[in-house]
Motif scaffolding. Structure first.
Motif, PDB file in Angstrom:
ATOM      1  N   LEU A   1     -63.584  -3.662  16.446  1.00 22.70           N
ATOM      2  CA  LEU A   1     -63.615  -3.878  15.078  1.00 22.70           C
ATOM      3  C   LEU A   1     -64.114  -3.238  14.156  1.00 22.70           C
ATOM      4  O   LEU A   1     -63.927  -3.074  13.214  1.00 22.70           O
ATOM      5  CB  LEU A   1     -63.562  -5.773  15.053  1.00 22.70           C
ATOM      6  N   GLU A   2     -65.501  -3.026  14.486  1.00 24.47           N
ATOM      7  CA  GLU A   2     -66.345  -2.130  13.740  1.00 24.47           C
ATOM      8  C   GLU A   2     -65.777  -0.748  13.508  1.00 24.47           C
ATOM      9  O   GLU A   2     -65.723  -0.099  12.394  1.00 24.47           O
ATOM     10  CB  GLU A   2     -67.792  -2.445  14.313  1.00 24.47           C
ATOM     11  N   ASP A   3     -65.188  -0.242  14.817  1.00 25.97           N
ATOM     12  CA  ASP A   3     -64.411   0.784  14.479  1.00 25.97           C
ATOM     13  C   ASP A   3     -63.319   1.021  13.343  1.00 25.97           C
ATOM     14  O   ASP A   3     -63.117   1.789  12.513  1.00 25.97           O
ATOM     15  CB  ASP A   3     -64.028   1.445  15.802  1.00 25.97           C
ATOM     16  N   VAL A   4     -62.653  -0.177  13.491  1.00 27.73           N
ATOM     17  CA  VAL A   4     -61.291  -0.223  12.395  1.00 27.73           C
ATOM     18  C   VAL A   4     -62.238  -0.624  11.000  1.00 27.73           C
ATOM     19  O   VAL A   4     -61.649   0.066  10.229  1.00 27.73           O
ATOM     20  CB  VAL A   4     -60.523  -1.461  12.708  1.00 27.73           C
ATOM     21  N   LYS A   5     -63.242  -1.065  10.992  1.00 30.25           N
ATOM     22  CA  LYS A   5     -63.624  -1.469   9.502  1.00 30.25           C
ATOM     23  C   LYS A   5     -64.321  -0.213   9.128  1.00 30.25           C
ATOM     24  O   LYS A   5     -64.080  -0.002   7.721  1.00 30.25           O
ATOM     25  CB  LYS A   5     -64.743  -2.505   9.859  1.00 30.25           C
TER      26      LYS A   5
ATOM     27  N   GLN B   1     -50.484  -2.457  11.866  1.00 34.03           N
ATOM     28  CA  GLN B   1     -49.455  -3.029  12.969  1.00 34.03           C
ATOM     29  C   GLN B   1     -50.426  -3.282  14.492  1.00 34.03           C
ATOM     30  O   GLN B   1     -50.085  -4.436  14.890  1.00 34.03           O
ATOM     31  CB  GLN B   1     -48.783  -1.665  13.581  1.00 34.03           C
ATOM     32  N   TYR B   2     -51.297  -2.412  14.647  1.00 33.10           N
ATOM     33  CA  TYR B   2     -52.219  -2.642  15.777  1.00 33.10           C
ATOM     34  C   TYR B   2     -52.905  -3.910  15.647  1.00 33.10           C
ATOM     35  O   TYR B   2     -53.428  -4.700  16.598  1.00 33.10           O
ATOM     36  CB  TYR B   2     -53.070  -1.404  16.445  1.00 33.10           C
ATOM     37  N   LEU B   3     -53.574  -4.158  14.594  1.00 34.02           N
ATOM     38  CA  LEU B   3     -54.318  -5.496  14.152  1.00 34.02           C
ATOM     39  C   LEU B   3     -53.336  -6.724  14.288  1.00 34.02           C
ATOM     40  O   LEU B   3     -53.907  -7.680  14.718  1.00 34.02           O
ATOM     41  CB  LEU B   3     -55.226  -5.324  12.728  1.00 34.02           C
ATOM     42  N   ALA B   4     -52.099  -6.431  13.779  1.00 31.57           N
ATOM     43  CA  ALA B   4     -51.278  -7.633  13.909  1.00 31.57           C
ATOM     44  C   ALA B   4     -51.030  -7.861  15.377  1.00 31.57           C
ATOM     45  O   ALA B   4     -51.009  -9.042  15.983  1.00 31.57           O
ATOM     46  CB  ALA B   4     -50.031  -7.303  13.212  1.00 31.57           C
TER      47      ALA B   4
ATOM     48  N   GLY C   1     -59.227   2.466  17.101  1.00 34.10           N
ATOM     49  CA  GLY C   1     -60.119   1.103  17.284  1.00 34.10           C
ATOM     50  C   GLY C   1     -58.951   0.085  17.283  1.00 34.10           C
ATOM     51  O   GLY C   1     -59.220  -1.092  18.228  1.00 34.10           O
ATOM     52  N   ALA C   2     -58.200  -0.218  16.366  1.00 36.15           N
ATOM     53  CA  ALA C   2     -57.038  -1.056  16.516  1.00 36.15           C
ATOM     54  C   ALA C   2     -56.221  -1.238  17.749  1.00 36.15           C
ATOM     55  O   ALA C   2     -56.199  -2.269  18.102  1.00 36.15           O
ATOM     56  CB  ALA C   2     -56.416  -1.033  15.244  1.00 36.15           C
ATOM     57  N   PHE C   3     -55.917  -0.075  18.100  1.00 34.49           N
ATOM     58  CA  PHE C   3     -55.175  -0.096  19.373  1.00 34.49           C
ATOM     59  C   PHE C   3     -56.061  -0.563  20.513  1.00 34.49           C
ATOM     60  O   PHE C   3     -55.549  -1.464  21.130  1.00 34.49           O
ATOM     61  CB  PHE C   3     -54.574   1.368  19.697  1.00 34.49           C
ATOM     62  N   GLU C   4     -57.057   0.000  20.707  1.00 30.32           N
ATOM     63  CA  GLU C   4     -58.080  -0.564  21.970  1.00 30.32           C
ATOM     64  C   GLU C   4     -58.313  -2.020  21.606  1.00 30.32           C
ATOM     65  O   GLU C   4     -58.424  -2.888  22.675  1.00 30.32           O
ATOM     66  CB  GLU C   4     -59.258   0.285  21.859  1.00 30.32           C
ATOM     67  N   LEU C   5     -58.371  -2.544  20.376  1.00 30.30           N
ATOM     68  CA  LEU C   5     -58.716  -3.734  20.091  1.00 30.30           C
ATOM     69  C   LEU C   5     -57.243  -4.660  20.654  1.00 30.30           C
ATOM     70  O   LEU C   5     -57.563  -5.789  21.288  1.00 30.30           O
ATOM     71  CB  LEU C   5     -59.051  -4.323  18.737  1.00 30.30           C
ATOM     72  N   SER C   6     -56.417  -4.156  20.211  1.00 36.42           N
ATOM     73  CA  SER C   6     -55.090  -4.887  20.978  1.00 36.42           C
ATOM     74  C   SER C   6     -54.912  -4.808  22.351  1.00 36.42           C
ATOM     75  O   SER C   6     -54.472  -5.936  23.020  1.00 36.42           O
ATOM     76  CB  SER C   6     -53.769  -4.355  20.136  1.00 36.42           C
TER      77      SER C   6
END
Length: 181
Positions: A56-60, A111-114, A70-75
């Motif tokens: 989430l920090e990577d996305v931020k 999209q990946y966050l969703a 980062g969003a992809f890995e988070l999903s």
């Protein structure tokens, strides 16, 4: 006597060939394998897996490439129920980043966050996902519908039913699939 000299020369050639092969091929190969094993052991012992908060920090704060990755890995990481953080701080930060990502040039971040929100199956993510159904991007609408279907909240049923009248066939298909969930 002549026979004796030819017999003596053959073992010297074999012996010299063995020394060359061992010196230039076998010994360096063994040293390389040993060095690789030491490297792998040290790497395994010192590595720490990233948590959902790290991604989430990577996305931020990451760069343009780092954000969507980062969003992809988070999903991916949030698809494991044992790794889903349930604290309110994480949820509010995720929603905040999702809403801020609407200004991002790369649609994949949102999209990946969703999809990450949907993977948690947490109904606290339903309001921002419902708000994203008004997005002009078809892929974003599909990701939000998919996430809402994964969450399975009854409050999302009517908005998903409304998507059955959407102009894009892909969105209608995703709505049917999500309603089936």
């Amino acid at each position: 006597m002549e026979n004796q000299n030819t017999i003596d020369q053959k073992p010297d050639k074999k012996s010299t060939l063995r020394v060359v092969v061992h010196s230039f091929f076998v010994v360096p190969f063994i040293i390389a394998i040993f060095g690789l094993m030491i490297f792998l052991v040290v790497r395994i012992m010192t590595s720490e897996p990233n948590t959902a908060q790290d991604y989430l920090e990577d996305v931020k704060i990451g760069g343009s490439t780092k954000r969507w990755q980062g969003a992809f890995e988070l999903s991916k990481i949030l698809s494991n129920p044992k790794l889903v953080p349930t604290d309110d701080r994480f949820v509010s930060e995720m929603i905040s980043i999702f809403e801020y990502a609407s200004n991002d040039r790369d649609i994949r971040v949102r999209q990946y966050l969703a999809m990450a929100m949907g993977a948690t199956k947490d109904s606290r993510y339903v309001p921002p996902l419902l708000a994203s159904l008004d997005s002009p991007e078809t892929e974003m609408i599909m990701a939000s519908i998919h996430a809402l279907g994964n969450i399975g909240d009854n409050g999302a049923v009517q908005p998903i039913i409304n998507m059955l009248d959407h102009g894009e066939a892909k969105v209608r298909l995703q709505a049917v699939i999500s309603l089936g969930k």
